[in-house]
Design an enzyme around this catalytic site. Structure first.
Site, PDB file in Angstrom:
ATOM      1  N   HIS A  94       0.695  -1.254   0.164  1.00 15.75           N
ATOM      2  CA  HIS A  94      -0.070  -0.126   0.068  1.00 15.75           C
ATOM      3  C   HIS A  94       0.967   1.195  -0.128  1.00 15.75           C
ATOM      4  O   HIS A  94       0.549   2.175  -0.728  1.00 15.75           O
ATOM      5  CB  HIS A  94      -0.960   0.107   1.295  1.00 15.75           C
ATOM      6  N   GLU A  95       1.731   1.402   0.764  1.00 20.39           N
ATOM      7  CA  GLU A  95       2.787   2.615   0.924  1.00 20.39           C
ATOM      8  C   GLU A  95       3.664   2.589  -0.394  1.00 20.39           C
ATOM      9  O   GLU A  95       3.751   3.880  -0.809  1.00 20.39           O
ATOM     10  CB  GLU A  95       3.682   2.393   2.122  1.00 20.39           C
ATOM     11  N   HIS A  98       1.535   4.565  -3.012  1.00 20.41           N
ATOM     12  CA  HIS A  98       1.614   5.854  -2.861  1.00 20.41           C
ATOM     13  C   HIS A  98       2.891   6.579  -3.909  1.00 20.41           C
ATOM     14  O   HIS A  98       2.908   7.315  -4.425  1.00 20.41           O
ATOM     15  CB  HIS A  98       1.961   6.452  -1.610  1.00 20.41           C
ATOM     16  N   HIS A 102       3.056   8.934  -7.109  1.00 22.31           N
ATOM     17  CA  HIS A 102       4.039  10.041  -7.003  1.00 22.31           C
ATOM     18  C   HIS A 102       4.755   9.896  -8.325  1.00 22.31           C
ATOM     19  O   HIS A 102       4.744  10.996  -9.182  1.00 22.31           O
ATOM     20  CB  HIS A 102       4.941   9.979  -5.780  1.00 22.31           C
TER      21      HIS A 102
END
Length: 229
Positions: A94-95, A98, A102
């Protein structure tokens, strides 16, 4: 009325937070068949997406995992960084979702990042207003009630917009994570269901926060309209 709103959403926030912690604890006990750690999963997902300028680090605390776009780091709590469980796989991916957002200039992430300075200023302004209103309660009025309410409404409009913009950012990161860990055979079907359940529980915390911000905003709007009448 405001106290009721605060209490209701405090209870709701506690409930979803407790649910998230319980699910993370439960799924942390399920060892991945692939045997990969959260760090290894994160590094693999970054490489698969052609991202080589983001580092994976370990941070203290529990459920403190986050992606920092400023220094391009995926920061994983020690339980996730070293963990080899369904929960660790879900959070690590999940991280990294991100980080992929980006790298691909995902519009909602860019919008949220652009709002951060505005939100910070709004937080300082509303603190000043509340202090001024507290002083005004002792007869030292700095400005009228209507003016104060308008400033509060403006600040809470920023908070509410930020909270709702966060929702697509978080859901999209989870969708990217779940698709990748399945396509890459990081998890089997059972582990994938667990990862999805854990990420859904995490998403509910953001949903409650957004609804709480909206309810508070509507309260101050109604208060302003009532004050005008």
């Amino acid at each position: 009325m405001l106290l009721v709103i605060i209490v209701v959403f405090m209870i709701a926030s506690w409930a979803v937070s407790t649910r998230l912690k319980n699910k993370f604890k439960k799924y942390s006990q399920v060892t991945l068949g692939s045997g990969l750690s959260g760090r290894e999963i994160a590094e693999l997902m970054l490489r698969d997406n052609g991202i080589y300028d983001v580092s994976v680090t370990s941070v203290q605390g529990k459920l403190t995992d986050h992606y920092n776009p400023a220094n391009k780091t995926v920061n994983l709590s020690s339980d996730v960084y070293n963990g080899r469980s369904a929960a660790a796989a879900a959070v690590a991916a999940h991280e990294c979702g991100h980080a992929v957002q980006h790298a691909k200039a995902y519009r909602w992430l860019e919008f949220r990042s652009a709002m951060v300075p505005v939100q910070n200023v709004s937080a300082k302004v509303i603190n000043f207003v509340f202090i001024a209103m507290f002083i005004g309660a002792f007869g030292l009025n700095m400005f009228g009630t209507s003016t104060a309410l308008l400033v509060i409404i403006a600040c809470y409009s920023v908070f509410t917009l930020f909270a709702f913009v966060t929702l697509p950012v978080e859901y999209d990161a989870s969708n990217r994570a779940l698709a990748w860990i399945q396509d890459r055979n990081i998890v089997d079907d059972r582990e994938h269901r667990m990862a999805k359940d854990a990420l859904n529980a995490a998403a509910s915390t953001y949903l409650v926060a957004a609804l709480g911000a909206l309810a508070t905003l509507l309260y101050y709007v109604m208060l302003f309209l009532g004050n005008r009448d």
